[in-house]
Design a protein around this motif. Structure first.
Motif, PDB file in Angstrom:
ATOM      1  N   ILE A 224      -4.296 -25.945 -42.132  1.00  0.00           N
ATOM      2  CA  ILE A 224      -3.849 -25.571 -40.790  1.00  0.00           C
ATOM      3  C   ILE A 224      -4.079 -26.712 -39.811  1.00  0.00           C
ATOM      4  N   ASN A 225      -5.233 -27.351 -39.870  1.00  0.00           N
ATOM      5  CA  ASN A 225      -5.514 -28.450 -38.949  1.00  0.00           C
ATOM      6  C   ASN A 225      -4.568 -29.621 -39.176  1.00  0.00           C
ATOM      7  N   PHE A 226      -4.204 -29.871 -40.443  1.00  0.00           N
ATOM      8  CA  PHE A 226      -3.236 -30.934 -40.724  1.00  0.00           C
ATOM      9  C   PHE A 226      -1.855 -30.572 -40.176  1.00  0.00           C
ATOM     10  N   VAL A 227      -1.449 -29.315 -40.347  1.00  0.00           N
ATOM     11  CA  VAL A 227      -0.143 -28.891 -39.839  1.00  0.00           C
ATOM     12  C   VAL A 227      -0.090 -29.033 -38.321  1.00  0.00           C
ATOM     13  N   LEU A 228      -1.164 -28.635 -37.647  1.00  0.00           N
ATOM     14  CA  LEU A 228      -1.197 -28.766 -36.187  1.00  0.00           C
ATOM     15  C   LEU A 228      -1.115 -30.233 -35.777  1.00  0.00           C
ATOM     16  N   TRP A 229      -1.876 -31.101 -36.463  1.00  0.00           N
ATOM     17  CA  TRP A 229      -1.822 -32.522 -36.144  1.00  0.00           C
ATOM     18  C   TRP A 229      -0.414 -33.069 -36.364  1.00  0.00           C
ATOM     19  N   ARG A 230       0.234 -32.666 -37.441  1.00  0.00           N
ATOM     20  CA  ARG A 230       1.584 -33.148 -37.712  1.00  0.00           C
ATOM     21  C   ARG A 230       2.552 -32.741 -36.601  1.00  0.00           C
TER      22      ARG A 230
END
Length: 414
Positions: free
Chosen positions: A166-172
């Motif tokens: 989830i944190n990677f998706v938000l950063w992307r």
């Protein structure tokens, strides 16, 4: 110290930051809050210096707005991140420029929510200590899955992996807007990876979410950040008379939620309440209060610490602020979550026995809501709620957060 607090979101996002700002000011620090424009009256009412940021969160919740689909149909992570990505695309450069200007002479930056990558970028470029402020947990742990996923029972490795995903998706979703603003304002190359671990404070009751045992030492659960009591506040005569006229009523309010199917929710509410006394706070809902029957009393913004101990149960959306306020008041919750972390809080309250299992706000009907009200009226539910409130009464969330911020900034030589 001179500290900049920055957040963008609904009242549930802004009120805890105002409370933190007041605590920092009381401790002798110079504070400026940058926030969504709707928080300006709250900050001004307490004499907290405030500057409005670009963007209008209420507009994003209305038809055609970035968050409208989440309100009307519920939302998965992909839908949520697309919506948040649109907000970032529209506002990141303006936010970064405003924060960079405000923070040049500051000793530290405290950020919350959608402003994370802006604050981390500015702190990095200006060499300022940066502290995260969370209203729900986002730091990875094996103990529960990401708060932005529906409540799930997963093995520990999967719980921890869900946070990373989830944190990677938000950063992307925020990365392009963040890197474009960094290049324009600071002339630096694109950042490809997220920032490494940084101090994070969670305005969460440890009785609702105990601090995970596998967290980094700089990730702290402080207790909720609540506004100072208003001992001189008094209700208007109609509210006082309504409360004195009978048994404690139900409280119904959806705070900053807007853009959902008003007729569907209102019809379910009217049928399920079934003649009970009820207080209704319209908030941003847009529900037509002229159609409510006499057993409903419509109220404006009323201090939760005064009102909620006087009600029998609270029907709400499950925002972090309302969740903590109802739990601290010692009354049961009935949660109709719409989006984001609201499902996480609904699950927490149900697990503690102070709320029935939730029904998503866009799926509610009269029969389901009536069953949820019946659960909240059980003696054992009321007893559990009272027990939880007694445990939370000793928490001093703002005080703990102030001490931690002072420590984190001093460690960086502020």
């Amino acid at each position: 110290m001179r500290l900049i607090l920055i957040t963008f979101g609904t009242q549930g996002d802004c009120r805890p930051i105002v409370a933190l700002g007041l605590g920092l000011r009381e401790a002798g620090h110079d504070v400026l809050m940058l926030g969504e424009r709707s928080a300006a009256p709250l900050a001004a009412g307490h004499g907290l210096p405030f500057a409005p940021m670009a963007g209008d969160i209420q507009q994003t919740l209305q038809p055609g707005g970035a968050l409208h689909k989440l309100m009307t149909e519920g939302g998965n992570v992909a839908e949520a991140t697309r919506a948040f990505g649109k907000i970032a695309e529209d506002n990141t450069e303006a936010w970064m420029a405003q924060l960079a200007d405000a923070a040049r002479d500051a000793d530290g930056i405290v950020f919350s929510g959608l402003t994370a990558y802006v604050a981390l970028s500015v702190g990095e470029q200006l060499g300022k200590p940066v502290v995260g402020a969370g209203m729900f947990p986002i730091s990875p742990t094996r103990e529960f899955p990401s708060a932005l996923l529906p409540p799930l029972r997963l093995p520990g490795w999967a719980n921890r992996a869900s946070h990373g995903v989830i944190n990677f998706v938000l950063w992307r979703m925020f990365r392009n807007a963040t890197n474009a603003a960094r290049a324009k304002l600071f002339g630096v190359p694109p950042r490809r990876a997220m920032w490494p671990e940084f101090p994070s404070l969670y305005a969460i009751s440890p009785h609702l979410v105990p601090r995970p045992r596998d967290w980094h030492a700089d990730w702290l659960v402080t207790g909720a950040w609540t506004m100072p009591p208003q001992p001189d506040w008094q209700p208007d005569a109609p509210l006082r008379e309504f409360l004195e006229a009978g048994e404690p009523p139900l409280y119904i309010g959806f705070g900053s939620m807007a853009g959902f199917d008003r007729r569907k929710v209102a019809d379910a509410m009217l049928q399920a309440v079934d003649g009970r006394r009820a207080l209704f706070y319209p908030g941003w809902s847009g529900i037509d209060v002229s159609a409510l029957p006499p057993n409903f009393h419509v109220i404006g913004a009323t201090p939760h610490d005064w009102l909620l101990p006087r009600v029998a149960a609270a029907i709400h959306h499950g925002g972090a602020g309302t969740t903590h306020a109802v739990a601290a008041a010692g009354v049961p919750s009935i949660v109709l979550p719409f989006a984001g972390d609201q499902f996480f809080w609904a699950g927490r309250l149900a697990a503690l026995g102070v709320a029935p299992p939730h029904v998503a706000g866009h799926k509610i009907d009269a029969a389901r809501l009536a069953s949820m009200i019946a659960f909240a009226e059980r003696a054992e539910t009321r007893e559990q709620a009272a027990t939880l409130a007694r445990a939370m009464a000793a928490e001093r969330g703002v005080d703990h957060a102030v001490v931690a911020i002072e420590r984190f900034c001093a460690r960086r030589g502020a």
